[in-house]
Design a protein around this motif. Structure first.
Motif, PDB file in Angstrom:
ATOM      1  N   UNK A   1       0.796  -1.224   0.000  1.00 19.17           N
ATOM      2  CA  UNK A   1       0.000   0.000   0.000  1.00 19.17           C
ATOM      3  C   UNK A   1       0.826   1.270   0.000  1.00 19.17           C
ATOM      4  N   UNK A   2       2.152   1.158   0.020  1.00 22.43           N
ATOM      5  CA  UNK A   2       3.013   2.342   0.098  1.00 22.43           C
ATOM      6  C   UNK A   2       2.846   3.261  -1.110  1.00 22.43           C
ATOM      7  N   UNK A   3       2.793   2.678  -2.315  1.00 21.12           N
ATOM      8  CA  UNK A   3       2.654   3.506  -3.511  1.00 21.12           C
ATOM      9  C   UNK A   3       1.291   4.177  -3.558  1.00 21.12           C
ATOM     10  N   UNK A   4       0.265   3.481  -3.084  1.00 17.46           N
ATOM     11  CA  UNK A   4      -1.076   4.074  -3.053  1.00 17.46           C
ATOM     12  C   UNK A   4      -1.139   5.245  -2.085  1.00 17.46           C
TER      13      UNK A   4
ATOM     14  N   UNK B   1       1.262   7.281  -1.403  1.00 14.48           N
ATOM     15  CA  UNK B   1       1.899   8.414  -2.079  1.00 14.48           C
ATOM     16  C   UNK B   1       0.942   9.049  -3.083  1.00 14.48           C
ATOM     17  N   UNK B   2       0.180   8.211  -3.780  1.00 20.42           N
ATOM     18  CA  UNK B   2      -0.792   8.722  -4.746  1.00 20.42           C
ATOM     19  C   UNK B   2      -1.880   9.526  -4.056  1.00 20.42           C
ATOM     20  N   UNK B   3      -2.380   9.018  -2.943  1.00 23.52           N
ATOM     21  CA  UNK B   3      -3.426   9.725  -2.196  1.00 23.52           C
ATOM     22  C   UNK B   3      -2.900  11.063  -1.684  1.00 23.52           C
ATOM     23  N   UNK B   4      -1.693  11.055  -1.171  1.00 25.92           N
ATOM     24  CA  UNK B   4      -1.097  12.296  -0.674  1.00 25.92           C
ATOM     25  C   UNK B   4      -0.958  13.324  -1.799  1.00 25.92           C
ATOM     26  N   UNK B   5      -0.514  12.867  -2.970  1.00 21.97           N
ATOM     27  CA  UNK B   5      -0.346  13.776  -4.112  1.00 21.97           C
ATOM     28  C   UNK B   5      -1.691  14.336  -4.561  1.00 21.97           C
ATOM     29  N   UNK B   6      -2.720  13.502  -4.552  1.00 26.05           N
ATOM     30  CA  UNK B   6      -4.044  13.961  -4.970  1.00 26.05           C
ATOM     31  C   UNK B   6      -4.623  14.960  -3.970  1.00 26.05           C
ATOM     32  N   UNK B   7      -4.339  14.752  -2.695  1.00 28.34           N
ATOM     33  CA  UNK B   7      -4.816  15.690  -1.684  1.00 28.34           C
ATOM     34  C   UNK B   7      -4.262  17.087  -1.936  1.00 28.34           C
TER      35      UNK B   7
ATOM     36  N   UNK C   1     -10.825  11.688  -3.088  1.00 27.29           N
ATOM     37  CA  UNK C   1     -10.726  10.286  -3.507  1.00 27.29           C
ATOM     38  C   UNK C   1     -11.894   9.523  -2.887  1.00 27.29           C
ATOM     39  N   UNK C   2     -12.806   9.052  -3.741  1.00 23.16           N
ATOM     40  CA  UNK C   2     -13.993   8.364  -3.231  1.00 23.16           C
ATOM     41  C   UNK C   2     -13.792   6.860  -3.113  1.00 23.16           C
ATOM     42  N   UNK C   3     -12.699   6.347  -3.667  1.00 29.11           N
ATOM     43  CA  UNK C   3     -12.434   4.920  -3.558  1.00 29.11           C
ATOM     44  C   UNK C   3     -11.220   4.520  -4.370  1.00 29.11           C
ATOM     45  N   UNK C   4     -10.729   3.336  -4.098  1.00 24.48           N
ATOM     46  CA  UNK C   4      -9.608   2.761  -4.834  1.00 24.48           C
ATOM     47  C   UNK C   4     -10.036   1.388  -5.316  1.00 24.48           C
TER      48      UNK C   4
ATOM     49  N   UNK D   1      -2.937  -3.928   4.491  1.00 28.77           N
ATOM     50  CA  UNK D   1      -2.710  -2.658   3.791  1.00 28.77           C
ATOM     51  C   UNK D   1      -4.008  -1.922   3.480  1.00 28.77           C
ATOM     52  N   UNK D   2      -5.021  -2.645   3.007  1.00 25.06           N
ATOM     53  CA  UNK D   2      -6.288  -2.005   2.677  1.00 25.06           C
ATOM     54  C   UNK D   2      -6.945  -1.385   3.886  1.00 25.06           C
ATOM     55  N   UNK D   3      -6.920  -2.119   4.997  1.00 28.02           N
ATOM     56  CA  UNK D   3      -7.502  -1.611   6.232  1.00 28.02           C
ATOM     57  C   UNK D   3      -6.730  -0.408   6.747  1.00 28.02           C
ATOM     58  N   UNK D   4      -5.410  -0.435   6.587  1.00 28.93           N
ATOM     59  CA  UNK D   4      -4.579   0.673   7.047  1.00 28.93           C
ATOM     60  C   UNK D   4      -4.865   1.939   6.254  1.00 28.93           C
ATOM     61  N   UNK D   5      -5.051   1.806   4.941  1.00 28.42           N
ATOM     62  CA  UNK D   5      -5.364   2.968   4.106  1.00 28.42           C
ATOM     63  C   UNK D   5      -6.717   3.554   4.501  1.00 28.42           C
ATOM     64  N   UNK D   6      -7.700   2.671   4.739  1.00 31.85           N
ATOM     65  CA  UNK D   6      -9.029   3.141   5.149  1.00 31.85           C
ATOM     66  C   UNK D   6      -8.955   3.863   6.484  1.00 31.85           C
TER      67      UNK D   6
END
Length: 276
Positions: free
Chosen positions: A189-192, A194-200, A206-209, A226-231
């Protein structure tokens, strides 16, 4: 006859074998294998179970009898397996872990494969009622996934959704936009993140992945996967076409060969966890 021809050809190619190598295993001539794969003839009846056992499938799978009865998730798992994307063996991941399975998305190469893959992504978006103005991919390898999924959403569901690749291709991001991130496989989930941070930083929501496979792996530093951690960290839910748990269940149900079932369960017990 076409079913047998296509099945033998697909199984052989997924195993990276030549016709000569398969012929040697089955104690037949390369010409015989060539005729099977072109539909000019079929293997002798006594050879059919031998071929099925060699490739780790059932006779029903050989003749595609179960395909219509498969669930949506099982169909995707079979799709990955038939196209050599879902592989079993021993693979060293970037994390250093030794995994009994590997998702090789580089095997998606043809237009037919990408079109079908896009359909699975679109169905996942639709089935989970994800609200979005735009499908977003953060790198070049997600380009065919994003474009194919957006085309299926339009043709199959009448949803005209914009797309964007790294804010360089397609519709540029604007503050307030509601977007869905498209990715291939979720591991750490590390790359995701980074993507979320960049989009913010751009002011979009971001409504979902959506990912094709969630490996459901836990980081050594935290309890949740990883999924639970991102949520938990970003308030963004990860939706997957299939998970590690789904793959294991498909093996238990005989949808794909169960030769690595014990290793898969052991890996899940050591590194994985189900979504809560």
């Amino acid at each position: 006859m076409d079913v047998i021809a296509n099945k033998i050809r697909t199984l052989r190619k997924n195993k990276n074998m030549t016709q000569e190598e398969l012929a040697e295993v089955l104690l037949v001539s390369p010409q015989a294998v060539s005729k099977w794969e072109t539909g000019q003839s079929v293997p002798d009846v006594e050879l059919l179970p031998v071929i099925a056992r060699y490739f780790g499938i059932t006779m029903d799978e050989f003749f595609n009898y179960r395909l219509d009865a498969l669930s949506y998730k099982e169909r995707f798992i079979r799709f990955m397996t038939d196209n050599g994307v879902l592989k079993f063996g021993q693979f060293e991941l970037n994390s250093g872990r030794l995994s009994p399975y590997y998702i090789d998305t580089g095997c998606y190469k043809s237009a037919a494969q990408i079109a079908k893959l896009g359909e699975f992504y679109a169905d996942c978006i639709r089935d989970n009622n994800l609200r979005t103005e735009l499908l977003y991919g953060d790198n070049g390898k997600t380009t065919p996934l994003v474009i194919s999924a957006s085309m299926v959403l339009y043709h199959k569901y009448g949803m005209d959704i914009n797309y964007c690749i790294h804010n360089e291709l397609g519709t540029f991001l604007k503050p307030g936009m509601e977007v869905v991130i498209i990715e291939d496989t979720l591991t750490s989930g590390d790359s995701l993140k980074k993507t979320i941070e960049a989009l913010k930083q751009t002011g979009v929501k971001v409504s979902g992945i959506v990912v094709s496979v969630d490996r459901q792996e836990k980081d050594v530093k935290r309890l949740e996967n990883a999924g639970e951690n991102i949520a938990k960290e970003y308030g963004v839910k990860v939706f997957s076409i299939v998970t590690l748990e789904d793959i294991i269940n498909a093996m238990k149900n005989g949808v794909i060969g169960a030769g690595y079932l014990e290793a898969m369960i052991a890996y899940q017990n050591k590194y994985g966890g189900q979504h809560v």
